[in-house]
Design an enzyme around this catalytic site. Structure first.
Site, PDB file in Angstrom:
ATOM      1  N   ALA A  16       0.812  -1.230   0.000  1.00  0.00           N
ATOM      2  CA  ALA A  16       0.000   0.000   0.000  1.00  0.00           C
ATOM      3  C   ALA A  16       0.840   1.272   0.000  1.00  0.00           C
ATOM      4  O   ALA A  16       0.316   2.356   0.244  1.00  0.00           O
ATOM      5  CB  ALA A  16      -0.929  -0.008   1.213  1.00  0.00           C
ATOM      6  N   SER A  18       2.657   2.466  -2.617  1.00  0.00           N
ATOM      7  CA  SER A  18       2.736   3.151  -3.912  1.00  0.00           C
ATOM      8  C   SER A  18       1.731   2.536  -4.871  1.00  0.00           C
ATOM      9  O   SER A  18       1.087   1.529  -4.558  1.00  0.00           O
ATOM     10  CB  SER A  18       4.158   3.021  -4.504  1.00  0.00           C
ATOM     11  N   GLY A  19       1.608   3.157  -6.042  1.00  0.00           N
ATOM     12  CA  GLY A  19       0.812   2.584  -7.129  1.00  0.00           C
ATOM     13  C   GLY A  19      -0.640   2.322  -6.767  1.00  0.00           C
ATOM     14  O   GLY A  19      -1.281   3.078  -6.033  1.00  0.00           O
ATOM     15  N   GLY A  21      -1.975   0.027  -4.878  1.00  0.00           N
ATOM     16  CA  GLY A  21      -2.215  -0.230  -3.459  1.00  0.00           C
ATOM     17  C   GLY A  21      -2.417   1.057  -2.675  1.00  0.00           C
ATOM     18  O   GLY A  21      -3.318   1.154  -1.835  1.00  0.00           O
ATOM     19  N   SER A 147      -3.584 -10.274 -12.795  1.00  0.00           N
ATOM     20  CA  SER A 147      -3.126  -9.713 -14.060  1.00  0.00           C
ATOM     21  C   SER A 147      -3.666 -10.523 -15.223  1.00  0.00           C
ATOM     22  O   SER A 147      -3.803 -11.748 -15.123  1.00  0.00           O
ATOM     23  CB  SER A 147      -1.597  -9.756 -14.085  1.00  0.00           C
ATOM     24  N   TYR A 172       6.766 -14.438 -13.762  1.00  0.00           N
ATOM     25  CA  TYR A 172       5.756 -13.468 -13.303  1.00  0.00           C
ATOM     26  C   TYR A 172       4.351 -13.974 -13.619  1.00  0.00           C
ATOM     27  O   TYR A 172       3.458 -13.953 -12.760  1.00  0.00           O
ATOM     28  CB  TYR A 172       5.984 -12.099 -13.970  1.00  0.00           C
TER      29      TYR A 172
END
Length: 269
Positions: A16, A18-19, A21, A147, A172
């Site tokens: 939480a 950055s971005g 979150g 994703s 990933y």
């Protein structure tokens, strides 16, 4: 349309600082939720909470911060213990923390390929440990930020660390497929969401440009709202419910993944 307040809700968001979150934390807190912000370190999480209090006018009492490096499973266990001790009732867990797999094959101190551990195994362990808090009242839910790349993936059952054939994109994608499959686990009601291609640290995996983290976060926040009914195992591409990769709907795959994850995180059931 004014959105209903979420003042009675307590939500833990991993990654939480950055971005997506951080924007998810902001939007939930602005609607009155008590938000538990997780960061890789306690200092990063505290700074993120302070930023929200300073820039979004969020009451500091609504924000709690926790640090845990998901590359160390003992820190995940400590995070779960701290959350359960302070918040025995949790309404929502947002499994959002994520990293791009590194160029070179990298194994954690716990012995797992790093992207598989940070993106999936740590969240698997955290969700299992928080199950009592999430199920203390009916209606607890888990939102996995996944994703669209999960569709390109396969789980390498014989070599989940991909030590024999490593590709950062395959590693990933495997972690995202595992996270999506895990949403169909029956223990806690869970869904997965692809928030769109957003301008975050993971953008280079997808494209050269993306929408804002705030736009991506709005799709996550919607699924945290108890007014939005969810079906266990459902997968959303932004606001629309669509079918995930076929593996994510197979009971056998869910059971097989749980067995593998229990083994890799050292859980004895």
């Amino acid at each position: 349309m004014t959105q209903a307040p979420l003042s009675s809700r307590t939500v833990l968001i991993t990654g939480a600082t950055s971005g997506i979150g951080h924007e998810t934390a902001r939007q939930l807190a602005e609607r009155g939720a008590t938000v538990l912000l997780h960061g890789r370190t306690a200092a990063e999480a505290r700074a993120a909470a302070d930023r929200l209090a300073a820039t979004a006018g969020i009451a500091p009492a609504q924000l709690c911060s926790y640090g845990a490096d998901f590359a160390h499973l003992e820190e995940v266990e400590a995070l779960a213990r701290a959350v359960v001790a302070e918040h025995p009732h949790l309404d929502v867990l947002v499994n959002n923390a994520g990293m791009a797999a590194p160029e070179r094959h990298t194994v954690t101190a716990d012995g797992n390929e790093i992207a598989f551990q940070v993106n999936f195994l740590a969240h698997y362990l955290l969700t299992c440990l928080l199950e009592p808090a999430l199920t203390s009242d009916p209606g607890g839910r888990v939102v996995n930020v996944s994703s669209s790349l999960h569709r390109t993936a396969s789980i390498s059952w014989a070599d989940p660390n991909r030590a024999r054939r490593y590709s950062r994109l395959a590693a990933y994608a495997q972690s995202q497929l595992a996270l999506t499959v895990f949403a169909a686990d029956p223990r806690v009601t869970a869904v997965s969401v692809h928030p769109g291609v957003c301008d975050t640290a993971l953008l280079p995996l997808y494209a050269h440009e993306g929408t804002t983290p705030a736009e991506g976060a709005a799709h996550v926040v919607r699924l945290c709202d108890p007014a939005v009914e969810i079906v266990n195992g459902a997968y959303y591409d932004r606001a629309e419910r669509v079918d995930p990769a076929p593996a994510a709907g197979e009971d056998r795959t869910v059971r097989r993944l749980n067995k593998l994850a229990d083994l890799l995180v050292g859980r004895t059931v």
